[in-house]
Design a protein around this motif. Structure first.
Motif, mmCIF file in Angstrom:
data_model
loop_
_atom_site.group_PDB
_atom_site.id
_atom_site.type_symbol
_atom_site.label_atom_id
_atom_site.label_comp_id
_atom_site.label_asym_id
_atom_site.label_seq_id
_atom_site.Cartn_x
_atom_site.Cartn_y
_atom_site.Cartn_z
ATOM 1 N N LEU A 50 2.606 -1.076 -11.395
ATOM 2 C CA LEU A 50 3.935 -0.504 -11.674
ATOM 3 C C LEU A 50 4.415 -0.893 -13.070
ATOM 4 N N LEU A 51 4.169 -2.152 -13.444
ATOM 5 C CA LEU A 51 4.614 -2.620 -14.765
ATOM 6 C C LEU A 51 3.876 -1.892 -15.878
ATOM 7 N N GLU A 52 2.616 -1.534 -15.608
ATOM 8 C CA GLU A 52 1.825 -0.798 -16.609
ATOM 9 C C GLU A 52 2.254 0.663 -16.722
ATOM 10 N N SER A 53 2.920 1.168 -15.674
ATOM 11 C CA SER A 53 3.303 2.585 -15.648
ATOM 12 C C SER A 53 4.604 2.799 -16.431
ATOM 13 N N LYS A 54 5.074 4.035 -16.413
ATOM 14 C CA LYS A 54 6.328 4.341 -17.112
ATOM 15 C C LYS A 54 7.493 4.511 -16.128
ATOM 16 N N THR A 55 7.230 4.195 -14.864
ATOM 17 C CA THR A 55 8.237 4.409 -13.815
ATOM 18 C C THR A 55 9.528 3.627 -14.087
ATOM 19 N N ASP A 56 10.677 4.267 -13.816
ATOM 20 C CA ASP A 56 11.944 3.546 -13.872
ATOM 21 C C ASP A 56 11.975 2.539 -12.735
ATOM 22 N N LEU A 57 12.405 1.320 -13.062
ATOM 23 C CA LEU A 57 12.302 0.237 -12.081
ATOM 24 C C LEU A 57 13.567 -0.613 -12.026
ATOM 25 N N GLU A 92 0.831 -1.217 0.000
ATOM 26 C CA GLU A 92 0.000 0.000 0.000
ATOM 27 C C GLU A 92 0.860 1.259 0.000
ATOM 28 N N ARG A 93 1.942 1.219 0.799
ATOM 29 C CA ARG A 93 2.832 2.389 0.833
ATOM 30 C C ARG A 93 3.490 2.612 -0.531
ATOM 31 N N ILE A 94 3.844 1.518 -1.205
ATOM 32 C CA ILE A 94 4.449 1.670 -2.545
ATOM 33 C C ILE A 94 3.446 2.324 -3.488
ATOM 34 N N GLN A 95 2.199 1.859 -3.420
ATOM 35 C CA GLN A 95 1.163 2.408 -4.313
ATOM 36 C C GLN A 95 1.004 3.910 -4.113
ATOM 37 N N LYS A 96 1.197 4.362 -2.850
ATOM 38 C CA LYS A 96 1.031 5.789 -2.560
ATOM 39 C C LYS A 96 2.225 6.604 -3.023
ATOM 40 N N SER A 97 3.428 5.986 -3.011
ATOM 41 C CA SER A 97 4.630 6.796 -3.232
ATOM 42 C C SER A 97 5.220 6.710 -4.634
ATOM 43 N N TRP A 98 4.875 5.669 -5.412
ATOM 44 C CA TRP A 98 5.647 5.495 -6.642
ATOM 45 C C TRP A 98 5.420 6.573 -7.679
ATOM 46 N N SER A 99 4.213 7.162 -7.685
ATOM 47 C CA SER A 99 3.954 8.134 -8.754
ATOM 48 C C SER A 99 4.782 9.413 -8.569
ATOM 49 N N THR A 100 5.274 9.662 -7.340
ATOM 50 C CA THR A 100 6.112 10.844 -7.119
ATOM 51 C C THR A 100 7.597 10.474 -7.020
ATOM 52 N N SER A 101 7.933 9.240 -7.405
ATOM 53 C CA SER A 101 9.332 8.801 -7.306
ATOM 54 C C SER A 101 10.018 8.844 -8.660
ATOM 55 N N ASP A 102 11.351 9.107 -8.630
ATOM 56 C CA ASP A 102 12.123 9.043 -9.869
ATOM 57 C C ASP A 102 12.417 7.600 -10.228
ATOM 58 N N ILE A 103 12.563 6.795 -9.204
ATOM 59 C CA ILE A 103 12.905 5.387 -9.446
ATOM 60 C C ILE A 103 12.355 4.529 -8.299
ATOM 61 N N VAL A 104 11.944 3.316 -8.648
ATOM 62 C CA VAL A 104 11.444 2.394 -7.628
ATOM 63 C C VAL A 104 12.358 1.164 -7.622
ATOM 64 N N HIS A 155 6.693 -17.852 -11.455
ATOM 65 C CA HIS A 155 5.473 -17.090 -11.196
ATOM 66 C C HIS A 155 5.196 -16.194 -12.413
ATOM 67 N N PRO A 156 3.926 -16.083 -12.840
ATOM 68 C CA PRO A 156 3.614 -15.305 -14.052
ATOM 69 C C PRO A 156 4.175 -13.875 -14.038
ATOM 70 N N LEU A 157 4.151 -13.254 -12.849
ATOM 71 C CA LEU A 157 4.658 -11.879 -12.751
ATOM 72 C C LEU A 157 6.179 -11.840 -12.992
ATOM 73 N N VAL A 158 6.866 -12.833 -12.468
ATOM 74 C CA VAL A 158 8.321 -12.899 -12.648
ATOM 75 C C VAL A 158 8.650 -13.205 -14.113
ATOM 76 N N MET A 159 7.855 -14.090 -14.729
ATOM 77 C CA MET A 159 8.054 -14.415 -16.160
ATOM 78 C C MET A 159 7.884 -13.150 -17.005
ATOM 79 N N LYS A 160 6.867 -12.352 -16.656
ATOM 80 C CA LYS A 160 6.601 -11.112 -17.399
ATOM 81 C C LYS A 160 7.785 -10.142 -17.246
ATOM 82 N N ILE A 161 8.273 -10.020 -16.019
ATOM 83 C CA ILE A 161 9.420 -9.136 -15.757
ATOM 84 C C ILE A 161 10.632 -9.619 -16.556
ATOM 85 N N LYS A 162 10.885 -10.925 -16.536
ATOM 86 C CA LYS A 162 12.055 -11.466 -17.243
ATOM 87 C C LYS A 162 11.946 -11.235 -18.744
#
Ligand SMILES: Nc1ncnc2c1ncn2[C@@H]1O[C@H](COP(=O)(O)OP(=O)(O)OP(=O)(O)O)[C@@H](O)[C@H]1O
Length: 169
Positions: A119-126, A85-97, A136-143
């Protein structure tokens, strides 16, 4: 800039994330977390999450009874939900996550899975670390979508330098 750092246990993923964080924190807004071992008398007894934007430490898992479990550890899903929840609140104002890691314990939290999907749908630097053999499907997508770096004790210092150069360019 999206980098996924993977590698065998103990290859230096968490240390690499901390070095990247330390180099950037005075000139950039960084959010995310590090997963760190909790040790007692030299033995690993659990894991905690350190929130990079606040320094707050939260218990993720501890040896002992209870559910859900990953191996010998009981995972405190509600604590991971709060981190997500804290990540969801802070990532849009972050330069990098920085997310260390998208691993089996963290993924027990549905809040975390949905925070990562957003986060993956956003344009945030990660910068994320992922489990060496996770399917895990999320890890496969990241890879599939990220630049993947396999960390070894031989290349780990160079990898940190290269990631920092990429961020600055
Ligand atoms: N660049 C480095 N120079 C010296 N020691 C290092 C370096 N990177 C990691 N180490 C040491 O190697 C050990 C494992 O590092 P770390 O916890 O970062 O690995 P990890 O890949 O995150 O491990 P895990 O897969 O268990 O989460 C630690 O004792 C750490 O101090």
């Amino acid at each position: 800039m999206r980098v996924a750092i993977t590698g065998k246990p103990g290859s230096g993923k968490t240390t690499a994330c901390l070095k990247i964080y330390e180099s950037l924190k005075d000139r950039m807004q960084i959010s995310g977390f590090i997963t760190k071992e909790i040790r007692e008398r030299g033995l690993r007894i659990g894991f905690s999450i350190i929130d990079l934007s606040t320094g707050e430490e939260t218990l993720l898992a501890r040896k002992g009874e209870g559910f859900p479990r990953v191996g010998k550890y009981r995972v405190f899903v509600e604590n991971m939900d709060a981190v997500a929840e804290r990540i969801q609140k802070s990532w849009s104002t972050s330069d990098i996550v920085i997310i260390d890691e998208v691993g089996p314990m963290e993924l027990k939290s549905r809040e975390f899975v949905s925070a990562m999907e957003r986060l993956l749908e956003s344009k945030t630097d990660l910068i994320v670390t992922v489990h060496y053999r996770s399917n895990h499907p999320l890890v496969m997508k990241i890879k599939k979508e990220f630049e993947v770096v396999i960390l070894t004790p031989e290349n780990r210092n160079q990898v940190v330098e290269e990631v920092l150069k990429r961020i600055d360019s």
